[in-house]
Design a protein around this motif. Structure first.
Motif, PDB file in Angstrom:
ATOM      1  N   PHE A  27       0.777 -21.099  10.462  1.00 45.38           N
ATOM      2  CA  PHE A  27       0.867 -20.309   9.238  1.00 45.38           C
ATOM      3  C   PHE A  27      -0.323 -20.699   8.353  1.00 45.38           C
ATOM      4  CE2 PHE A  27       5.254 -19.128  10.142  1.00 45.38           C
ATOM      5  CZ  PHE A  27       5.642 -20.154  10.985  1.00 45.38           C
ATOM      6  N   TYR A  28      -0.881 -19.701   7.666  1.00 46.62           N
ATOM      7  CA  TYR A  28      -2.057 -19.972   6.833  1.00 46.62           C
ATOM      8  C   TYR A  28      -1.949 -19.234   5.504  1.00 46.62           C
ATOM      9  CZ  TYR A  28      -4.168 -21.636  11.161  1.00 46.62           C
ATOM     10  OH  TYR A  28      -4.439 -22.327  12.313  1.00 46.62           O
ATOM     11  N   ALA A  29      -2.515 -19.856   4.473  1.00 46.35           N
ATOM     12  CA  ALA A  29      -2.707 -19.153   3.218  1.00 46.35           C
ATOM     13  C   ALA A  29      -3.775 -18.088   3.425  1.00 46.35           C
ATOM     14  CB  ALA A  29      -3.151 -20.129   2.135  1.00 46.35           C
ATOM     15  N   ASP A  30      -3.655 -16.991   2.710  1.00 46.32           N
ATOM     16  CA  ASP A  30      -4.623 -15.896   2.863  1.00 46.32           C
ATOM     17  C   ASP A  30      -6.046 -16.375   2.571  1.00 46.32           C
ATOM     18  OD1 ASP A  30      -2.450 -13.267   1.555  1.00 46.32           O
ATOM     19  OD2 ASP A  30      -2.660 -14.119   3.562  1.00 46.32           O
ATOM     20  N   SER A  31      -6.184 -17.312   1.661  1.00 46.37           N
ATOM     21  CA  SER A  31      -7.509 -17.760   1.240  1.00 46.37           C
ATOM     22  C   SER A  31      -8.258 -18.524   2.322  1.00 46.37           C
ATOM     23  CB  SER A  31      -7.389 -18.638  -0.005  1.00 46.37           C
ATOM     24  OG  SER A  31      -6.573 -19.767   0.250  1.00 46.37           O
ATOM     25  N   VAL A  32      -7.557 -19.015   3.343  1.00 48.07           N
ATOM     26  CA  VAL A  32      -8.215 -19.798   4.394  1.00 48.07           C
ATOM     27  C   VAL A  32      -8.100 -19.146   5.764  1.00 48.07           C
ATOM     28  CG1 VAL A  32      -7.710 -21.900   3.095  1.00 48.07           C
ATOM     29  CG2 VAL A  32      -6.235 -21.258   5.017  1.00 48.07           C
ATOM     30  N   LYS A  33      -7.357 -18.071   5.853  1.00 46.73           N
ATOM     31  CA  LYS A  33      -7.136 -17.416   7.147  1.00 46.73           C
ATOM     32  C   LYS A  33      -8.468 -16.987   7.759  1.00 46.73           C
ATOM     33  CE  LYS A  33      -3.305 -15.330   6.961  1.00 46.73           C
ATOM     34  NZ  LYS A  33      -2.226 -14.358   6.679  1.00 46.73           N
ATOM     35  N   GLY A  34      -8.655 -17.316   9.022  1.00 53.18           N
ATOM     36  CA  GLY A  34      -9.897 -16.987   9.710  1.00 53.18           C
ATOM     37  C   GLY A  34     -10.970 -18.047   9.584  1.00 53.18           C
ATOM     38  N   ARG A  35     -10.776 -19.002   8.680  1.00 52.73           N
ATOM     39  CA  ARG A  35     -11.761 -20.075   8.495  1.00 52.73           C
ATOM     40  C   ARG A  35     -11.193 -21.446   8.877  1.00 52.73           C
ATOM     41  NH1 ARG A  35     -13.481 -21.320   3.519  1.00 52.73           N
ATOM     42  NH2 ARG A  35     -11.574 -20.630   2.477  1.00 52.73           N
ATOM     43  N   PHE A  36      -9.925 -21.650   8.634  1.00 54.05           N
ATOM     44  CA  PHE A  36      -9.279 -22.937   8.913  1.00 54.05           C
ATOM     45  C   PHE A  36      -8.362 -22.788  10.129  1.00 54.05           C
ATOM     46  CE2 PHE A  36      -9.238 -24.840   4.317  1.00 54.05           C
ATOM     47  CZ  PHE A  36     -10.594 -24.571   4.219  1.00 54.05           C
ATOM     48  N   THR A  37      -8.241 -23.883  10.888  1.00 54.30           N
ATOM     49  CA  THR A  37      -7.335 -23.912  12.031  1.00 54.30           C
ATOM     50  C   THR A  37      -6.540 -25.207  12.017  1.00 54.30           C
ATOM     51  OG1 THR A  37      -8.891 -22.614  13.366  1.00 54.30           O
ATOM     52  CG2 THR A  37      -7.140 -23.790  14.527  1.00 54.30           C
ATOM     53  N   ILE A  38      -5.229 -25.079  12.066  1.00 50.25           N
ATOM     54  CA  ILE A  38      -4.357 -26.246  12.140  1.00 50.25           C
ATOM     55  C   ILE A  38      -3.934 -26.447  13.589  1.00 50.25           C
ATOM     56  CG2 ILE A  38      -2.249 -24.930  11.625  1.00 50.25           C
ATOM     57  CD1 ILE A  38      -1.247 -27.400  10.072  1.00 50.25           C
ATOM     58  N   SER A  39      -3.852 -27.707  13.994  1.00 54.38           N
ATOM     59  CA  SER A  39      -3.417 -28.023  15.351  1.00 54.38           C
ATOM     60  C   SER A  39      -2.742 -29.387  15.322  1.00 54.38           C
ATOM     61  CB  SER A  39      -4.599 -28.014  16.323  1.00 54.38           C
ATOM     62  OG  SER A  39      -5.551 -28.999  15.958  1.00 54.38           O
ATOM     63  N   ARG A  40      -2.092 -29.727  16.410  1.00 57.37           N
ATOM     64  CA  ARG A  40      -1.435 -31.025  16.480  1.00 57.37           C
ATOM     65  C   ARG A  40      -1.482 -31.552  17.901  1.00 57.37           C
ATOM     66  NH1 ARG A  40       4.443 -30.209  14.307  1.00 57.37           N
ATOM     67  NH2 ARG A  40       4.681 -32.415  14.864  1.00 57.37           N
ATOM     68  N   ASP A  41      -1.493 -32.874  18.002  1.00 55.54           N
ATOM     69  CA  ASP A  41      -1.429 -33.564  19.277  1.00 55.54           C
ATOM     70  C   ASP A  41      -0.252 -34.533  19.184  1.00 55.54           C
ATOM     71  OD1 ASP A  41      -1.710 -35.202  21.492  1.00 55.54           O
ATOM     72  OD2 ASP A  41      -3.893 -35.224  21.392  1.00 55.54           O
ATOM     73  N   ASN A  42       0.873 -34.130  19.724  1.00 62.88           N
ATOM     74  CA  ASN A  42       2.071 -34.958  19.584  1.00 62.88           C
ATOM     75  C   ASN A  42       1.943 -36.277  20.339  1.00 62.88           C
ATOM     76  OD1 ASN A  42       3.299 -33.120  17.909  1.00 62.88           O
ATOM     77  ND2 ASN A  42       4.444 -32.115  19.546  1.00 62.88           N
ATOM     78  N   ALA A  43       1.130 -36.314  21.373  1.00 65.29           N
ATOM     79  CA  ALA A  43       0.930 -37.566  22.113  1.00 65.29           C
ATOM     80  C   ALA A  43       0.211 -38.594  21.250  1.00 65.29           C
ATOM     81  CB  ALA A  43       0.131 -37.304  23.379  1.00 65.29           C
ATOM     82  N   LYS A  44      -0.600 -38.108  20.309  1.00 65.40           N
ATOM     83  CA  LYS A  44      -1.334 -38.994  19.409  1.00 65.40           C
ATOM     84  C   LYS A  44      -0.715 -39.052  18.022  1.00 65.40           C
ATOM     85  CE  LYS A  44      -5.804 -38.335  21.686  1.00 65.40           C
ATOM     86  NZ  LYS A  44      -7.219 -37.916  21.518  1.00 65.40           N
ATOM     87  N   ASN A  45       0.400 -38.350  17.835  1.00 66.78           N
ATOM     88  CA  ASN A  45       1.053 -38.318  16.523  1.00 66.78           C
ATOM     89  C   ASN A  45       0.082 -37.915  15.421  1.00 66.78           C
ATOM     90  OD1 ASN A  45       3.395 -39.104  17.738  1.00 66.78           O
ATOM     91  ND2 ASN A  45       3.343 -41.209  16.996  1.00 66.78           N
ATOM     92  N   THR A  46      -0.699 -36.897  15.686  1.00 61.90           N
ATOM     93  CA  THR A  46      -1.758 -36.508  14.762  1.00 61.90           C
ATOM     94  C   THR A  46      -1.779 -34.991  14.570  1.00 61.90           C
ATOM     95  OG1 THR A  46      -3.099 -38.409  15.421  1.00 61.90           O
ATOM     96  CG2 THR A  46      -4.230 -36.627  14.274  1.00 61.90           C
ATOM     97  N   VAL A  47      -2.004 -34.599  13.325  1.00 60.48           N
ATOM     98  CA  VAL A  47      -2.220 -33.198  12.978  1.00 60.48           C
ATOM     99  C   VAL A  47      -3.645 -33.056  12.456  1.00 60.48           C
ATOM    100  CG1 VAL A  47      -1.523 -31.318  11.454  1.00 60.48           C
ATOM    101  CG2 VAL A  47       0.200 -32.830  12.406  1.00 60.48           C
TER     102      VAL A  47
END
Length: 124
Positions: free
Chosen positions: A59-79
């Motif tokens: 999910f993204y705010a409209d102001s960052v959509k297309g520029r920001f990407t969120i991801s996660r690596d559960n094996a590393k406990n990191t977002v």
């Protein structure tokens, strides 16, 4: 309890990129719905991006959509928050947050755990 530590902030020129990281420890991480928020000087904290426990929904705010990407690596406990095409209005302290459940939300008050924040400054 979940402890969150952000890193990766800094000073970047407009049009540049940064990748923020949020390292989690404590109770089971991969069952938490995670989000990034930001707070600019003199403004309220606002939603930026969020990700489901599996990473399958974002999910993204409209102001960052297309520029920001969120991801996660559960094996590393990191977002992560990959920020491209940065603009001066993106200047803010960026906070990682975790919900105590897997339920999706972009509402700030629904998040249970918060990091200390990392500063991002975008120069023109």
């Amino acid at each position: 309890q979940v402890q969150l530590v952000e890193s990766g902030g800094g000073l970047v020129q407009a049009g540049g990129s940064l990748r923020l990281s949020c390292a989690a420890s404590g109770r089971t991480f991969n069952r938490n719905f995670m989000g990034w928020f930001r707070q600019a000087p003199g403004k309220e904290r606002e939603f930026v991006a969020a990700i489901s426990w599996s990473g399958g929904a974002t999910f993204y705010a409209d102001s960052v959509k297309g520029r920001f990407t969120i991801s996660r690596d559960n094996a590393k406990n990191t977002v992560y928050l990959q920020m491209n095409s940065l603009k001066p209005p993106d200047t803010a302290d960026y906070y990682c947050a975790a919900r105590g459940t897997i339920t999706a939300t972009t509402v700030l008050s629904a998040y249970d755990y918060w990091g200390q924040g990392t500063q991002v400054t975008v120069s023109s």
